[in-house]
Design a protein around this motif. Structure first.
Motif, PDB file in Angstrom:
ATOM      1  N   LYS A 170       0.821  -1.211   0.000  1.00 58.02           N
ATOM      2  CA  LYS A 170       0.000   0.000   0.000  1.00 58.02           C
ATOM      3  C   LYS A 170       0.854   1.260   0.000  1.00 58.02           C
ATOM      4  O   LYS A 170       0.650   2.171  -0.809  1.00 58.02           O
ATOM      5  N   ALA A 173       2.722   1.648  -3.307  1.00 55.72           N
ATOM      6  CA  ALA A 173       1.862   2.163  -4.376  1.00 55.72           C
ATOM      7  C   ALA A 173       1.670   3.665  -4.242  1.00 55.72           C
ATOM      8  O   ALA A 173       1.675   4.396  -5.252  1.00 55.72           O
ATOM      9  N   LYS A 211      -1.517  -1.554  -9.477  1.00 53.08           N
ATOM     10  CA  LYS A 211      -2.317  -0.356  -9.223  1.00 53.08           C
ATOM     11  C   LYS A 211      -1.805   0.818 -10.043  1.00 53.08           C
ATOM     12  O   LYS A 211      -2.582   1.590 -10.612  1.00 53.08           O
ATOM     13  N   ARG A 214      -2.860   0.521 -13.688  1.00 52.19           N
ATOM     14  CA  ARG A 214      -4.297   0.792 -13.854  1.00 52.19           C
ATOM     15  C   ARG A 214      -4.552   2.311 -13.850  1.00 52.19           C
ATOM     16  O   ARG A 214      -5.293   2.824 -14.697  1.00 52.19           O
TER      17      ARG A 214
END
Length: 461
Positions: A170, A173, A211, A214
């Motif tokens: 997390k 990212a 992520k 995307r």
């Protein structure tokens, strides 16, 4: 002992510290960032890895993203099927040495052997060689940047610490998304077996990367190979923000360079010529170079005691920042040196440690006009000292003059370091006691001629 310490300082400075500083901060002879609005580059180091590289290739294929893999030769040799897949799926393969070892810890011939071994593996598996190279940890040495042998050294504009599992997917990212923009060269790792890395860390990288890809797709940003981004370099002009960033980087480089100079002065006890606003420092040394014919059949020979002059780089930077041209900078230097040579002569006369010195000398790239002061300009003999001095002074000139890069490009045939030498009796005759008045009168006429030269130069510009 002092001589040994001096040479160790020189070697470590030229071989490691300065090349690393100017490549990372100033981007000298390396590619760190592209110039594109919609394209960025994903680069992966240390692989291929039998567990994570195949997963990474699957992920890139799913998003139709292209990347650059800087492979460690010994890993590529163990997993040729992954190397072939990288090539077949349109990714760029670069070199990351045969073993993951710093270039600071290897001789130049060893580094070249490491690169050649890795390229041999790549060529044997893919049928093609590569010109792209990233040294481990991004650490270059003097020979890496002085002679690239046709290779393009690629560093990065952003890294995220993804080799540590403790960061978590997390947080990783979030770090990556903050840097997601056109022109960015991102450093990631598809292998966690190198020194200082965690074996399971690439798993977090893969989650964070998915992520990122995307979000990039939503923003219509494309991940491209480094060579694609490199080709944009000569097409697009820098933006205002990039120019501002470059100014900040240059100020940082200047600060680092001046700190290095201060350390040098302390270690080798350089003395200022003037207490305030000095232009150069000096110290007594034994001359170790080839014989130099100074004047009137007088020779400077190996073993002669000399006074070595060092320009104050802080003062040079201040002058260079306001100079309108190379001529203007040279004239300012001549005038300041002219005012301080009497101080130097006075110091030498009253300093018992300076007795018996034969000449004063310096090596400089700014050598227009010192003959007017009594110096003689001589070519540096070919060899390692000339090569090292040329690289060092060109790097320094890029810093001290606002148009340094342009000057070096346009006048590369004349922008070369030369030996500047003056016999001691010439210094005393011109600048000490009775000789000073005669010198001032002659030099004042020279200064007036230089003013006209400067004015004509500025009008031409």
């Amino acid at each position: 002992m002092q001589t040994l310490l001096l040479w160790m300082f020189y070697i470590s400075t030229f071989y490691a510290f300065i090349p690393a500083l100017v490549s990372r901060i100033f981007g000298f002879r390396v590619f760190r960032r592209g110039k594109s609005e919609q394209e960025y580059a994903l680069t992966f180091d240390d692989g291929p890895d039998p567990v994570y590289t195949s997963q990474l290739l699957d992920l890139l294929k799913r998003f139709d993203a292209k990347a650059t893999f800087f492979v460690v030769g010994i890993n590529a040799e163990k997993h040729p099927e992954l190397l072939k897949r990288m090539h077949d799926e349109g990714h760029l393969i670069g070199i990351h040495n045969y073993v993951h070892k710093s270039n600071w810890l290897m001789r130049p011939v060893t580094v070249r052997r490491q690169i050649a071994q890795t390229e041999s593996v790549i060529r044997r598996v893919t049928g093609e060689g590569t010109t792209f190279y990233r040294p481990p940890w991004g650490i270059v040495n003097f020979f890496d940047i002085s002679n690239t042998h046709g290779r393009r050294i690629v560093l990065w504009s952003s890294m995220f610490g993804d080799w540590k599992a403790s960061i978590g997917a997390k947080q990783l990212a979030e770090r990556m998304l903050k840097k997601l923009r056109g022109g960015e060269v991102m450093l990631l790792h598809d292998c966690g077996t190198t020194l200082g890395a965690d074996v399971e860390a690439p798993q977090n990288m893969l989650i964070a990367l998915e992520k990122l890809l995307r979000v990039a797709q939503e923003r219509q940003l494309r991940s491209v190979r480094v060579d694609t981004l490199f080709c944009r370099q000569s097409v697009n002009k820098p933006t205002a923000s990039e120019m501002s960033s470059t100014g900040w980087l240059k100020r940082t480089l200047v600060f680092g360079w001046l700190q290095y100079e201060r350390l040098f002065h302390v270690l080798f006890r350089l003395r200022p010529v003037s207490k305030e606003d000095t232009i150069f420092y000096y110290r007594r040394r034994i001359y170790h170079g080839p014989n130099v014919n100074m004047e009137n059949s007088r020779w400077l020979e190996k073993g002669d005691p000399i006074i070595e002059l060092h320009f104050d780089n802080r003062k040079l930077f201040q002058l260079g920042s306001t100079a309108k041209s190379m001529v203007h900078l040279a004239i300012q230097l001549i005038r300041i040196v002219k005012k301080q040579l009497p101080d130097l002569a006075q110091r030498i006369v009253h300093d018992s440690e300076m007795k018996g010195v034969k000449a004063i000398y310096a090596v400089s790239m700014i050598h227009r006009g010192p003959e007017k002061l009594g110096f003689q300009v001589r070519e540096l003999p070919k060899g390692l000292f000339k090569h090292v001095s040329t690289v060092y002074l060109k790097l320094l000139f890029r810093v001290i003059h606002p148009l340094g890069s342009e000057q070096l490009s346009e006048k590369k045939d004349v922008m070369v370091p030369k030996l500047i030498v003056m016999p001691m009796d010439t210094l005393f005759d011109r600048f000490h006691q009775g000789g000073l008045h005669r010198s001032d009168e002659a030099l004042e006429q020279t200064a007036q001629r230089d003013d006209v030269h400067t004015l004509n130069s500025e009008m031409t510009e």
